[in-house]
Design a protein around this motif. Structure first.
Motif, PDB file in Angstrom:
ATOM      1  N   TRP A  21      39.340  11.762  70.870  1.00 30.69           N
ATOM      2  CA  TRP A  21      38.610  10.521  71.112  1.00 30.69           C
ATOM      3  C   TRP A  21      38.988   9.937  72.477  1.00 30.69           C
ATOM      4  O   TRP A  21      38.138   9.521  73.251  1.00 30.69           O
ATOM      5  N   ARG A  24      37.430  12.056  75.324  1.00 29.92           N
ATOM      6  CA  ARG A  24      35.998  11.768  75.481  1.00 29.92           C
ATOM      7  C   ARG A  24      35.786  10.409  76.139  1.00 29.92           C
ATOM      8  O   ARG A  24      34.923  10.251  76.994  1.00 29.92           O
ATOM      9  N   ALA A  25      36.592   9.426  75.743  1.00 20.82           N
ATOM     10  CA  ALA A  25      36.471   8.085  76.325  1.00 20.82           C
ATOM     11  C   ALA A  25      36.802   8.108  77.814  1.00 20.82           C
ATOM     12  O   ALA A  25      36.099   7.489  78.622  1.00 20.82           O
ATOM     13  N   GLU A  27      36.509  10.697  79.866  1.00 19.83           N
ATOM     14  CA  GLU A  27      35.419  11.402  80.553  1.00 19.83           C
ATOM     15  C   GLU A  27      34.203  10.488  80.730  1.00 19.83           C
ATOM     16  O   GLU A  27      33.570  10.483  81.785  1.00 19.83           O
ATOM     17  N   LYS A  28      33.906   9.716  79.697  1.00 25.17           N
ATOM     18  CA  LYS A  28      32.783   8.778  79.803  1.00 25.17           C
ATOM     19  C   LYS A  28      33.051   7.720  80.864  1.00 25.17           C
ATOM     20  O   LYS A  28      32.157   7.350  81.617  1.00 25.17           O
ATOM     21  N   GLN A  29      34.290   7.225  80.926  1.00 19.88           N
ATOM     22  CA  GLN A  29      34.643   6.223  81.938  1.00 19.88           C
ATOM     23  C   GLN A  29      34.510   6.792  83.343  1.00 19.88           C
ATOM     24  O   GLN A  29      34.003   6.127  84.244  1.00 19.88           O
ATOM     25  N   LYS A  30      34.966   8.036  83.531  1.00 18.49           N
ATOM     26  CA  LYS A  30      34.856   8.670  84.844  1.00 18.49           C
ATOM     27  C   LYS A  30      33.396   8.859  85.232  1.00 18.49           C
ATOM     28  O   LYS A  30      33.009   8.607  86.378  1.00 18.49           O
ATOM     29  N   LYS A  31      32.588   9.301  84.282  1.00 16.21           N
ATOM     30  CA  LYS A  31      31.171   9.514  84.562  1.00 16.21           C
ATOM     31  C   LYS A  31      30.478   8.182  84.877  1.00 16.21           C
ATOM     32  O   LYS A  31      29.679   8.094  85.812  1.00 16.21           O
ATOM     33  N   LEU A  32      30.810   7.152  84.123  1.00 16.17           N
ATOM     34  CA  LEU A  32      30.239   5.832  84.363  1.00 16.17           C
ATOM     35  C   LEU A  32      30.620   5.328  85.744  1.00 16.17           C
ATOM     36  O   LEU A  32      29.777   4.817  86.487  1.00 16.17           O
TER      37      LEU A  32
END
Length: 75
Positions: A21, A24-25, A27-32
């Protein structure tokens, strides 16, 4: 709530779930963040080119007016 599996197995599974978890969080922050930077850069670029186009449109009538004025003077 009572689990039937041994606590060591449950702890390992819960820890793996938590780690997945978190990964994934992150990776999402980096992508954002990357997308926010891209939007910022594209917005700045768009504003720059928009200002250049407006300035060019304002210069064209002035330059055309000078050409016609010079042409009339020669006649």
């Amino acid at each position: 709530m009572e689990f039937k599996s041994p606590t060591s197995r449950l702890a390992r599974l819960f820890r793996a779930g938590r780690d997945n978890w978190k990964q994934r969080a992150l990776e999402k922050q980096k992508k954002l963040r990357a997308l926010e930077i891209k939007v910022r850069d594209l917005s700045a670029s768009r504003e720059y080119w928009k200002n250049r186009a407006i300035a060019a449109e304002q210069r064209v009538p002035q330059e055309n007016g000078e050409v016609f004025t010079e042409g009339k003077k020669m006649n």
